[in-house]
Design a protein around this motif. Structure first.
Motif, PDB file in Angstrom:
ATOM      1  N   VAL A  36     108.198  -7.556  62.423  1.00  0.00           N
ATOM      2  CA  VAL A  36     108.947  -8.598  63.133  1.00  0.00           C
ATOM      3  C   VAL A  36     108.549  -9.967  62.592  1.00  0.00           C
ATOM      4  N   LEU A  37     107.268 -10.154  62.309  1.00  0.00           N
ATOM      5  CA  LEU A  37     106.805 -11.417  61.741  1.00  0.00           C
ATOM      6  C   LEU A  37     107.404 -11.633  60.352  1.00  0.00           C
ATOM      7  N   LEU A  38     107.476 -10.577  59.547  1.00  0.00           N
ATOM      8  CA  LEU A  38     108.114 -10.681  58.233  1.00  0.00           C
ATOM      9  C   LEU A  38     109.589 -11.046  58.359  1.00  0.00           C
TER      10      LEU A  38
ATOM     11  N   ALA B  53     111.753  -6.339  68.159  1.00  0.00           N
ATOM     12  CA  ALA B  53     110.495  -6.833  68.705  1.00  0.00           C
ATOM     13  C   ALA B  53     109.985  -6.040  69.907  1.00  0.00           C
TER      14      ALA B  53
ATOM     15  N   CYS C 125     114.008 -14.902  57.893  1.00  0.00           N
ATOM     16  CA  CYS C 125     114.967 -15.772  58.583  1.00  0.00           C
ATOM     17  C   CYS C 125     114.763 -17.212  58.164  1.00  0.00           C
TER      18      CYS C 125
ATOM     19  N   PRO D 292     104.345  -5.006  64.755  1.00  0.00           N
ATOM     20  CA  PRO D 292     104.556  -6.447  64.951  1.00  0.00           C
ATOM     21  C   PRO D 292     104.629  -7.222  63.637  1.00  0.00           C
ATOM     22  N   GLY D 293     103.953  -6.739  62.618  1.00  0.00           N
ATOM     23  CA  GLY D 293     104.001  -7.406  61.319  1.00  0.00           C
ATOM     24  C   GLY D 293     105.393  -7.408  60.720  1.00  0.00           C
TER      25      GLY D 293
ATOM     26  N   GLY E 276     115.199  -9.236  64.223  1.00  0.00           N
ATOM     27  CA  GLY E 276     113.835  -9.365  64.722  1.00  0.00           C
ATOM     28  C   GLY E 276     113.765  -9.266  66.230  1.00  0.00           C
TER      29      GLY E 276
ATOM     30  N   GLY F 269     110.855 -12.809  60.698  1.00  0.00           N
ATOM     31  CA  GLY F 269     110.869 -14.234  61.012  1.00  0.00           C
ATOM     32  C   GLY F 269     110.733 -15.072  59.756  1.00  0.00           C
ATOM     33  N   GLY F 270     109.879 -14.655  58.835  1.00  0.00           N
ATOM     34  CA  GLY F 270     109.730 -15.358  57.562  1.00  0.00           C
ATOM     35  C   GLY F 270     110.989 -15.278  56.718  1.00  0.00           C
TER      36      GLY F 270
END
Length: 165
Positions: free
Chosen positions: A120-122, A110, A127, A117-118, A106, A124-125
């Motif tokens: 990268v957010l996924l 990033a 992770c 950006p979604g 991520g 994070g989830g």
């Protein structure tokens, strides 16, 4: 654990390990070639992405081998021993490493416009989910520790009872 359950689990573990070796040996080099064909704007992502991918596959393989060893211990009836903790600790470490690899991916993806950006957010989830699995295994390790302690206590009580009889 029944013999059929052990055999089924071993078949699944063997298939997953074989598949992971195939991905490492065949798919990752093909991915490297595909990444070379992308534009120069994402060329800096190639090496980190491939390293993270290979290390991620290694963490999966480590978990599979440790689970195989634990299943062997279950079949032999020796899982409630201190030797099982070594494999459980390795599994926890592998899941933590996998969570860190997803986080690193991520971070690598990033900056810039390489991915949305979604995505990268996924990541994070994902992770967070992988780290959650590590925590679940840690709780199961605590349950194993309680079971080992009870098993030791039961053996001590049996020995005392045999002395009395």
């Amino acid at each position: 654990m029944g013999k059929s359950a052990v055999l089924a689990l071993r078949a699944v573990l063997a298939a997953l390990l074989t598949g992971s070796v195939f991905v490492q040996a065949v798919m990752v080099p093909l991915l490297a070639v595909d990444l070379e064909e992308l534009g120069p704007e994402v060329a800096h992502l190639r090496a980190p992405f491939l390293v993270i991918t290979v290390l991620g596959i290694v963490t999966v393989q480590v978990v599979l081998v440790c689970v195989w060893r634990l299943v062997t211990m279950v079949r032999r009836g020796t899982v409630f021993s201190h030797a099982a903790f070594r494999y459980v600790h390795i599994v926890i470490g592998a899941f933590v490493a996998a969570a860190l690899l997803v986080f690193a991916l991520g971070v690598v993806l990033a900056p810039g416009e390489a991915v949305a950006p979604g995505v990268v957010l996924l990541l994070g989830g994902v992770c967070l989910a992988v780290f959650g699995v590590a925590l679940v295994v840690l709780v199961l390790r605590m349950l194993l520790a309680q079971a080992v302690a009870r098993d030791v206590e039961a053996a001590r009580m049996r020995a005392e009872l045999e002395e009395v009889i």
